[in-house]
Design a protein around this motif. Structure first.
Motif, PDB file in Angstrom:
ATOM      1  N   LEU A 157     -11.466  -1.958  18.426  1.00  0.00           N
ATOM      2  CA  LEU A 157     -10.108  -2.377  18.788  1.00  0.00           C
ATOM      3  C   LEU A 157      -9.485  -1.416  19.793  1.00  0.00           C
ATOM      4  N   ILE A 158      -9.758  -0.138  19.637  1.00  0.00           N
ATOM      5  CA  ILE A 158      -9.253   0.856  20.601  1.00  0.00           C
ATOM      6  C   ILE A 158      -9.877   0.610  21.972  1.00  0.00           C
ATOM      7  N   ASP A 159     -11.187   0.394  22.000  1.00  0.00           N
ATOM      8  CA  ASP A 159     -11.872   0.189  23.274  1.00  0.00           C
ATOM      9  C   ASP A 159     -11.500  -1.137  23.929  1.00  0.00           C
ATOM     10  N   LYS A 160     -11.070  -2.127  23.124  1.00  0.00           N
ATOM     11  CA  LYS A 160     -10.573  -3.389  23.677  1.00  0.00           C
ATOM     12  C   LYS A 160      -9.195  -3.228  24.300  1.00  0.00           C
ATOM     13  N   GLY A 161      -8.535  -2.115  23.972  1.00  0.00           N
ATOM     14  CA  GLY A 161      -7.200  -1.871  24.500  1.00  0.00           C
ATOM     15  C   GLY A 161      -6.090  -2.517  23.704  1.00  0.00           C
ATOM     16  N   GLN A 468     -22.872 -13.642  27.928  1.00  0.00           N
ATOM     17  CA  GLN A 468     -21.544 -13.791  28.522  1.00  0.00           C
ATOM     18  C   GLN A 468     -20.619 -12.632  28.166  1.00  0.00           C
ATOM     19  N   ARG A 469     -20.655 -12.212  26.910  1.00  0.00           N
ATOM     20  CA  ARG A 469     -19.642 -11.267  26.423  1.00  0.00           C
ATOM     21  C   ARG A 469     -20.147  -9.833  26.259  1.00  0.00           C
ATOM     22  N   GLY A 470     -21.453  -9.639  26.198  1.00  0.00           N
ATOM     23  CA  GLY A 470     -21.997  -8.292  26.137  1.00  0.00           C
ATOM     24  C   GLY A 470     -22.031  -7.700  24.743  1.00  0.00           C
ATOM     25  N   ILE A 471     -22.774  -6.601  24.635  1.00  0.00           N
ATOM     26  CA  ILE A 471     -22.911  -5.864  23.378  1.00  0.00           C
ATOM     27  C   ILE A 471     -21.895  -4.743  23.361  1.00  0.00           C
ATOM     28  N   TYR A 472     -21.312  -4.512  22.195  1.00  0.00           N
ATOM     29  CA  TYR A 472     -20.354  -3.413  22.071  1.00  0.00           C
ATOM     30  C   TYR A 472     -21.087  -2.079  21.955  1.00  0.00           C
ATOM     31  N   GLY A 473     -20.736  -1.149  22.840  1.00  0.00           N
ATOM     32  CA  GLY A 473     -21.294   0.204  22.791  1.00  0.00           C
ATOM     33  C   GLY A 473     -20.335   1.162  23.455  1.00  0.00           C
ATOM     34  N   ARG A 474     -19.976   2.216  22.780  1.00  0.00           N
ATOM     35  CA  ARG A 474     -18.953   3.132  23.313  1.00  0.00           C
ATOM     36  C   ARG A 474     -19.450   3.884  24.546  1.00  0.00           C
ATOM     37  N   GLU A 475     -20.751   4.160  24.623  1.00  0.00           N
ATOM     38  CA  GLU A 475     -21.276   4.885  25.775  1.00  0.00           C
ATOM     39  C   GLU A 475     -21.632   3.940  26.932  1.00  0.00           C
ATOM     40  N   GLY A 476     -21.999   2.707  26.596  1.00  0.00           N
ATOM     41  CA  GLY A 476     -22.392   1.751  27.616  1.00  0.00           C
ATOM     42  C   GLY A 476     -23.837   1.956  28.068  1.00  0.00           C
ATOM     43  N   GLN A 477     -24.501   0.847  28.369  1.00  0.00           N
ATOM     44  CA  GLN A 477     -25.883   0.920  28.829  1.00  0.00           C
ATOM     45  C   GLN A 477     -26.225  -0.366  29.563  1.00  0.00           C
ATOM     46  N   GLU A 478     -26.785  -0.217  30.767  1.00  0.00           N
ATOM     47  CA  GLU A 478     -27.194  -1.377  31.540  1.00  0.00           C
ATOM     48  C   GLU A 478     -28.490  -1.954  30.979  1.00  0.00           C
ATOM     49  N   ASP A 479     -28.739  -3.217  31.263  1.00  0.00           N
ATOM     50  CA  ASP A 479     -29.986  -3.869  30.883  1.00  0.00           C
ATOM     51  C   ASP A 479     -31.068  -3.413  31.862  1.00  0.00           C
ATOM     52  N   PRO A 489     -34.399 -14.237  30.141  1.00  0.00           N
ATOM     53  CA  PRO A 489     -33.173 -15.040  29.963  1.00  0.00           C
ATOM     54  C   PRO A 489     -32.064 -14.262  29.265  1.00  0.00           C
ATOM     55  N   GLN A 490     -32.401 -13.107  28.683  1.00  0.00           N
ATOM     56  CA  GLN A 490     -31.402 -12.341  27.935  1.00  0.00           C
ATOM     57  C   GLN A 490     -30.882 -11.177  28.771  1.00  0.00           C
ATOM     58  N   ILE A 491     -29.560 -11.004  28.751  1.00  0.00           N
ATOM     59  CA  ILE A 491     -28.920  -9.867  29.425  1.00  0.00           C
ATOM     60  C   ILE A 491     -28.435  -8.918  28.334  1.00  0.00           C
ATOM     61  N   TRP A 492     -29.145  -7.836  28.141  1.00  0.00           N
ATOM     62  CA  TRP A 492     -28.875  -6.931  27.017  1.00  0.00           C
ATOM     63  C   TRP A 492     -28.098  -5.719  27.527  1.00  0.00           C
ATOM     64  N   ARG A 493     -26.839  -5.941  27.916  1.00  0.00           N
ATOM     65  CA  ARG A 493     -25.995  -4.886  28.476  1.00  0.00           C
ATOM     66  C   ARG A 493     -24.897  -4.532  27.485  1.00  0.00           C
ATOM     67  N   SER A 494     -24.731  -3.234  27.241  1.00  0.00           N
ATOM     68  CA  SER A 494     -23.674  -2.806  26.320  1.00  0.00           C
ATOM     69  C   SER A 494     -22.564  -2.110  27.094  1.00  0.00           C
ATOM     70  N   HIS A 495     -21.335  -2.304  26.596  1.00  0.00           N
ATOM     71  CA  HIS A 495     -20.173  -1.666  27.206  1.00  0.00           C
ATOM     72  C   HIS A 495     -19.027  -1.683  26.200  1.00  0.00           C
ATOM     73  N   LYS A 496     -17.978  -0.950  26.504  1.00  0.00           N
ATOM     74  CA  LYS A 496     -16.859  -0.822  25.563  1.00  0.00           C
ATOM     75  C   LYS A 496     -16.183  -2.153  25.272  1.00  0.00           C
ATOM     76  N   GLY A 497     -16.223  -3.065  26.226  1.00  0.00           N
ATOM     77  CA  GLY A 497     -15.585  -4.358  26.022  1.00  0.00           C
ATOM     78  C   GLY A 497     -16.488  -5.401  25.401  1.00  0.00           C
ATOM     79  N   GLY A 498     -17.722  -5.006  25.055  1.00  0.00           N
ATOM     80  CA  GLY A 498     -18.662  -5.949  24.469  1.00  0.00           C
ATOM     81  C   GLY A 498     -18.161  -6.529  23.159  1.00  0.00           C
ATOM     82  N   GLN A 499     -18.581  -7.756  22.861  1.00  0.00           N
ATOM     83  CA  GLN A 499     -18.099  -8.454  21.660  1.00  0.00           C
ATOM     84  C   GLN A 499     -19.213  -8.828  20.701  1.00  0.00           C
ATOM     85  N   HIS A 500     -20.300  -8.083  20.759  1.00  0.00           N
ATOM     86  CA  HIS A 500     -21.392  -8.277  19.799  1.00  0.00           C
ATOM     87  C   HIS A 500     -21.837  -6.914  19.290  1.00  0.00           C
TER      88      HIS A 500
END
Length: 791
Positions: A157-161, A468-479, A489-500
């Motif tokens: 919730l903090i990372d979502k702002g 579409q929405r990305g994986i939640y990860g506080r540090e972030g990581q590109e696919d 077919p899968q985009i496995w990218r994590s970022h603070k705004g991710g919703q999985h």
């Protein structure tokens, strides 16, 4: 007791820069006395004073309460902020209720009815207790582990702002040391490490006694290693300040060494026996060492008992200094040495877990505590001169300043979900398409959905959502595969705004994560709409945690797919049998098993709305990988009935003698059988039951109302079956346990032939397995013939 290393000791606090004043320690100790008394008295009243209709022992765990009373008093009266959330050790609930009583958030009536209908609960409950419970506890270990996931939700919730970092609280669990035997704790530790857990405290009531015996000495140092390996700071609170002072005196080093080497069971036994026993044993073991005899002689028996039981978990000043010294968001584990039953007649005895003070012992405790007879329930009994000052202190305790600590989060509007069309497809595929469409939308509910899965995200058709929405990860990581231009077919990218939130293969963690996510509106003021996926048979792996999540009234959508023997080639290890009756039996969970995707679409829309209602529930969807031709509908009238749990897919004639009733993926076979039956019984009907749960609950309620109040309320299923003749025959079929539908004969007294799965499955194709397990078209027709052959 095992020796504490330097890294495990409590932080040293400089006396020139003390974090706690002597006056505050004195005040909180006085409040602790009240807590200790009220907790003991509440249990005593329930077992020895309150009338008992059945004569059964009420219980209440006086010993387990006493061992944690100092720590809880330090936290609630001197450490916690309103934003902090606490899971209290189940057996210390009387202490928690006593603290709430002093805060004015618990009533005398509730305490007097402790462990009785409508009174304070045996273990803290968000839904049953009337005081300020953050997390329900009682199922051992789960109340501990859920705090780690609550912390991850807070970070999300903090990372979502949508939540200020300054409003972040600490997620705190208080546990008995025996709870460390629970495997779900270590599963949560691993997951927390993966996700960079922070703002989480676990406080161990290390009284070295379990329900049956004394805990193993060998495990102490291992606990420290385990926690530190997974990123936690471990702080050991072993010696109280009285002991620390004694160790500095001549002979004190030998005394400390003896304590460090003393086995847990011997320490507990001597604690129970008292000062004279301590003296005899210490003189026998180390009396010949320099200055030890003189050191022991400087204490009388009563003071020696006080010294030897002055462990870190009972030293108020040490606890306050230690807790207040933490200025890092690193997860912290506090190992607090305590005495089980501290201050009570049976302290230290290995059999004290369920022990209760008798009236004579309770009378002695009353006198010792200075509580006048007849004033046992008074907050400050015997403290008239200090009552006003103590009440003033309580009124200004930071944790007690908000009137309410639960939030009412805004309800999110649910848009009309995607129409999946008429092509042949499975409900699992339909679920994935709906989630993918929602991910592409700008609807508020889509921005508040958070999905999670125990390493089966793609195989449960959540891949489109994650893309579409990305994986939640506080540090972030590109696919990396995408950046390296490797096609996938899968985009496995994590970022603070991710919703999985991607989890490892541990279903307990899935349900604990869903519990924390489903409480986010109440805990943090921001509603999340959690959607969790797993393979249907593996609900069993996390069933305790699922029950725990529902008991807290957490709200989530559980999508279990694939299911049943319809998952044909995978074999029995991946095919589910009895999960439908789990869905029917589980309180605060509504089970659906749609056959078609238009059903699924409306059920998901209903579910997202229902989850947000004050009287709502979580939703369980049992889906299938079997593609089915989608039906052509004649209007929308069927939808209202379907959302009540059942509808006539092929309506029978009034007074018809026969109906086939089905749930889920066997829709094709049910329809094929009906077409043949209609040649002999033109008026026969086909009843689709997407929710055996809803129709069963409503029918059961109508039966209860009739029996209790003689009120006749016709249930939905009763109304549907009323089209049939009283002598009609029913054949029910489901790719699951037959009991899911076999009860339908009780609604109006119809004869039922139930078909379903009651044996472990095996590998094969669908036709082979449906024939083997008697849920195919021929089996349904055979059951029809058998039904009419019966008298």
């Amino acid at each position: 007791m095992a020796k504490a290393t330097t890294r495990e000791t409590a932080p040293k606090v400089s006396s020139e820069n003390s974090l706690v004043s002597a006056a505050e320690v004195e005040t909180i100790n006085k409040l602790y006395d009240r807590v200790q008394w009220l907790a003991s008295w509440t249990i005593h009243n329930a077992n020895n004073i309150r009338p008992s209709a059945d004569g059964l022992k009420v219980g209440g765990h006086q010993a387990s309460s006493a061992s944690l009373a100092t720590i809880l008093s330090a936290l609630y009266f001197g450490v916690l902020k309103p934003e902090d959330r606490v899971a209290v050790k189940p057996h210390a609930s009387p202490v928690f209720h006593a603290i709430q009583y002093l805060f004015g958030k618990q009533t005398r009536d509730q305490l007097e009815r402790f462990r009785s209908i409508g009174g304070a609960q045996s273990y803290p409950s968000r839904t049953k207790d009337k005081d300020d419970v953050d997390f329900s506890t009682g199922s051992v270990g789960l109340g501990v582990a859920v705090t780690a996931f609550a912390s991850l939700v807070q970070d999300h919730l903090i990372d979502k702002g949508v939540m200020d970092e300054e409003k972040a609280g600490r997620m705190i669990a208080l546990m008995g040391d025996a709870e460390l035997d629970e495997g779900n704790i270590y599963e949560a530790l691993i997951e927390g490490y993966k996700h960079n857990l922070r703002n989480c405290w676990w406080i161990i009531d290390y009284n070295r006694q379990s329900l049956d015996a004394i805990t193993s000495d060998r495990m102490f140092t291992r606990f420290t290693d385990i926690f530190e390996t997974t990123g936690w700071k471990v702080i050991n609170l072993k010696y109280g300040k009285m002991q620390q002072a004694a160790f500095k005196k001549p002979g004190g080093i030998a005394l400390q060494e003896w304590i460090d080497e003393c086995p847990n069971d011997l320490y507990s036994a001597l604690t129970y026996k008292g000062g004279a026993a301590w003296r005899e044993r210490l003189l026998a073991d180390i009396g010949s060492k320099r200055s030890v005899t003189a050191l022991l002689e400087s204490y009388d028996d009563e003071d020696l008992q006080a010294l030897m039981t002055n462990l870190g978990g009972h030293d108020m000043e040490l606890l306050l200094e230690t807790f207040r010294s933490i200025d890092s968001d690193q997860p912290h584990c506090f190992i607090c040495y305590t005495v089980k039953g501290y201050g009570l007649p049976f302290q230290g005895h290995k059999d004290n877990h369920a022990g209760l003070m008798n009236p004579t012992q309770m009378e002695e405790l009353r006198k010792l505590m200075g509580v006048p007879e007849g004033q046992e329930w008074d907050k400050f009994a015997g403290m008239d001169d200090e009552a006003e000052a103590l009440q003033d202190y309580l009124s200004n305790v930071p944790f007690n300043t908000p009137e309410h600590r639960r939030y009412d989060a805004a309800v999110l509007p649910v848009p009309e979900l995607m129409d999946l069309g008429s092509s042949k497809q499975s409900t699992q595929v339909g679920f994935g398409k709906i989630m993918n469409a929602m991910a592409k939308s700008s609807d508020a509910i889509a921005d508040n959905i958070i999905t999670t899965s125990p390493d089966v995200t793609v195989s449960t058709n959540l891949g489109g959502w994650v893309n579409q929405r990305g994986i939640y990860g506080r540090e972030g990581q590109e696919d990396t595969f995408k950046s390296e231009k490797v096609m996938s077919p899968q985009i496995w990218r994590s970022h603070k705004g991710g919703q999985h939130l991607e989890l490892g293969i541990a279903e307990n963690n899935l349900f604990l994560a869903l519990a924390a996510m489903g409480l986010s509106g109440s805990l943090f003021g921001e509603r999340l709409i959690p959607v969790g996926t797993l393979y249907d048979p593996f609900i069993n792996r996390g069933l305790d945690a699922l029950n725990y999540a529902c008991y807290q009234d957490a709200r989530f959508m559980l999508v279990a797919t694939p299911s049943g023997v319809t998952l044909a080639p995978e074999g029995g290890a991946h095919q589910s049998i009895h999960t439908p009756v789990i869905g029917m039996a589980q309180d605060k969970l509504v089970y659906f098993e749609p056959a078609y995707n238009d059903e699924l679409r409306h059920i998901m829309q209903w579910g997202f709305e229902h989850m947000q209602k004050p009287e709502g529930d979580s939703v369980y969807l049992r889906l299938s990988t079997r593609p089915l031709e989608q039906p052509e509908r004649d209007g929308d009238a069927w939808i209202a009935d379907m959302l009540k749990g059942a509808y006539w897919e092929h309506a029978p004639e009034e007074g018809a003698e026969f109906a086939i009733i089905y749930t889920g993926a066997v829709a094709l076979e049910a329809n094929e059988a009906l077409q043949e039956v209609l040649e002999d019984i033109p008026g026969a009907g086909l009843l689709a039951v997407p929710s055996p749960d809803l129709i069963h609950k409503e029918w059961s309620s109508s039966v209860a109302a009739l029996g209790k109040e003689s009120v006749v309320v016709q249930s939905h299923i009763d109304a549907l079956l009323s089209r049939l003749s009283p002598n009609a025959k029913l054949v029910t079929v489901i790719d699951g346990v037959p009991a899911t539908l076999s009860w339908l004969g009780a609604v109006r007294g119809h004869r039922v032939m139930p078909l379903g799965i009651d044996r472990f499955g095996q590998s094969g194709d669908i036709n082979q397995l449906y024939e083997e397990y008697r849920i195919g078209t021929e089996a349904i027709l055979d059951a029809c013939a058998s039904a009419f052959a019966m008298k």
